[in-house]
Design a protein around this motif. Sequence first.
Motif, PDB file in Angstrom:
ATOM      1  N   ARG A 189       0.837  -1.188   0.000  1.00 58.91           N
ATOM      2  CA  ARG A 189       0.000   0.000   0.000  1.00 58.91           C
ATOM      3  C   ARG A 189       0.880   1.250   0.000  1.00 58.91           C
ATOM      4  NH1 ARG A 189      -4.912  -1.565   4.238  1.00 58.91           N
ATOM      5  NH2 ARG A 189      -5.710  -3.366   3.038  1.00 58.91           N
ATOM      6  N   LYS A 190       0.236   2.388  -0.227  1.00 58.08           N
ATOM      7  CA  LYS A 190       0.979   3.636  -0.398  1.00 58.08           C
ATOM      8  C   LYS A 190       1.863   3.951   0.804  1.00 58.08           C
ATOM      9  CE  LYS A 190       0.413   8.580  -1.318  1.00 58.08           C
ATOM     10  NZ  LYS A 190      -0.556   9.687  -1.566  1.00 58.08           N
ATOM     11  N   LYS A 191       1.297   3.886   2.018  1.00 56.18           N
ATOM     12  CA  LYS A 191       2.088   4.222   3.199  1.00 56.18           C
ATOM     13  C   LYS A 191       3.238   3.243   3.382  1.00 56.18           C
ATOM     14  CE  LYS A 191       1.953   4.981   8.179  1.00 56.18           C
ATOM     15  NZ  LYS A 191       1.135   4.993   9.430  1.00 56.18           N
ATOM     16  N   THR A 233       4.787   1.576   1.067  1.00 53.38           N
ATOM     17  CA  THR A 233       5.783   1.887   0.047  1.00 53.38           C
ATOM     18  C   THR A 233       6.618   3.092   0.464  1.00 53.38           C
ATOM     19  OG1 THR A 233       4.378   1.008  -1.717  1.00 53.38           O
ATOM     20  CG2 THR A 233       6.121   2.519  -2.373  1.00 53.38           C
ATOM     21  N   GLU A 234       5.971   4.092   1.021  1.00 53.27           N
ATOM     22  CA  GLU A 234       6.689   5.287   1.475  1.00 53.27           C
ATOM     23  C   GLU A 234       7.674   4.954   2.590  1.00 53.27           C
ATOM     24  OE1 GLU A 234       3.615   7.974   2.580  1.00 53.27           O
ATOM     25  OE2 GLU A 234       3.161   8.585   0.515  1.00 53.27           O
ATOM     26  N   LEU A 235       7.265   4.082   3.519  1.00 52.13           N
ATOM     27  CA  LEU A 235       8.157   3.694   4.612  1.00 52.13           C
ATOM     28  C   LEU A 235       9.361   2.926   4.087  1.00 52.13           C
ATOM     29  CD1 LEU A 235       5.552   2.590   7.313  1.00 52.13           C
ATOM     30  CD2 LEU A 235       6.989   4.628   7.372  1.00 52.13           C
ATOM     31  N   GLY A 281       5.879  -0.347   9.646  1.00 49.99           N
ATOM     32  CA  GLY A 281       4.620   0.225  10.095  1.00 49.99           C
ATOM     33  C   GLY A 281       4.471   0.157  11.606  1.00 49.99           C
ATOM     34  N   ASP A 309       6.773   2.660  13.149  1.00 49.81           N
ATOM     35  CA  ASP A 309       6.222   4.006  12.953  1.00 49.81           C
ATOM     36  C   ASP A 309       5.141   4.282  13.991  1.00 49.81           C
ATOM     37  OD1 ASP A 309       6.016   6.468  11.304  1.00 49.81           O
ATOM     38  OD2 ASP A 309       4.023   5.698  10.820  1.00 49.81           O
ATOM     39  N   ASP A 310       4.389   3.253  14.351  1.00 53.62           N
ATOM     40  CA  ASP A 310       3.316   3.409  15.337  1.00 53.62           C
ATOM     41  C   ASP A 310       3.852   3.561  16.756  1.00 53.62           C
ATOM     42  OD1 ASP A 310       1.354   3.253  13.386  1.00 53.62           O
ATOM     43  OD2 ASP A 310       1.042   1.096  13.646  1.00 53.62           O
TER      44      ASP A 310
END
Length: 235
Positions: free
Chosen positions: A20-22, A24-26, A99, A102-103
């Motif tokens: 997903r987009k997020k 991929t960004e990470l 992810g 990041d959380d």
Amino acid sequence: MSDPVKRSIFYGRRQGRPLRKKATELVETVLPKISVPTGDLDDIKLIDLDNLFGNSGREVWLEIGFGGGEHLAWQAEHNPEVNFIGAEYFINGVASLLGHLDDNGAQNVRIYRGDVRDMLPFLPPSSLSKVFILFPDPWHKARHNKRRIVQRETLDRLAELLVDGGELRMATDDMGYLQWMLERTVPHPDFEWIAASKQDWNQRTEDWPKTRYEEKGIKKGCKPGYLRFTRLPRS
């Protein structure tokens, strides 16, 4: 410069469904900042762990094949004074771990994206205090058993990397693989099984959270086995 290291043959998936987009960004922005530099491996020199983490004097824990990263992220959050290395080839798992980090905001994790067998020769001796091998691929077919991560040569190397009194934790929900692990680790001269009784294999300690793959197995009726071994003092 020395010749590049011959990489191990990796068996299994490298990527599943598109990220997903997020995620991929990470992978594009965060992963490069916390990756174990593969150049160190090609140059055939030991990885400078103090430089890798930007600090010194801390324990280093390694998780081999961290899957979705739930366990590693939990350990990193609950042990902020420890440095962690996670090794995983599956990019979806790497993205999942990013992810989680990041959380929870944990800053003490470095990631090696690749086959851990390629990294182990370049870690300094007696540099690890704890190693996790949780729910690795059991490779059910007998002809594929050589692909299992738990092998005598892997245990030999982990014994070199663990400090005296360091801990090796393993888990599987495949009873055939559990027997395989015991048959190779119990007689190993450098490890001792930590168990109050021989029934402790089905009990997790309080500092051992569940993984996503573990929960999936339990829902299917699988019964996980949990093994803890300590690195015996060097003579």
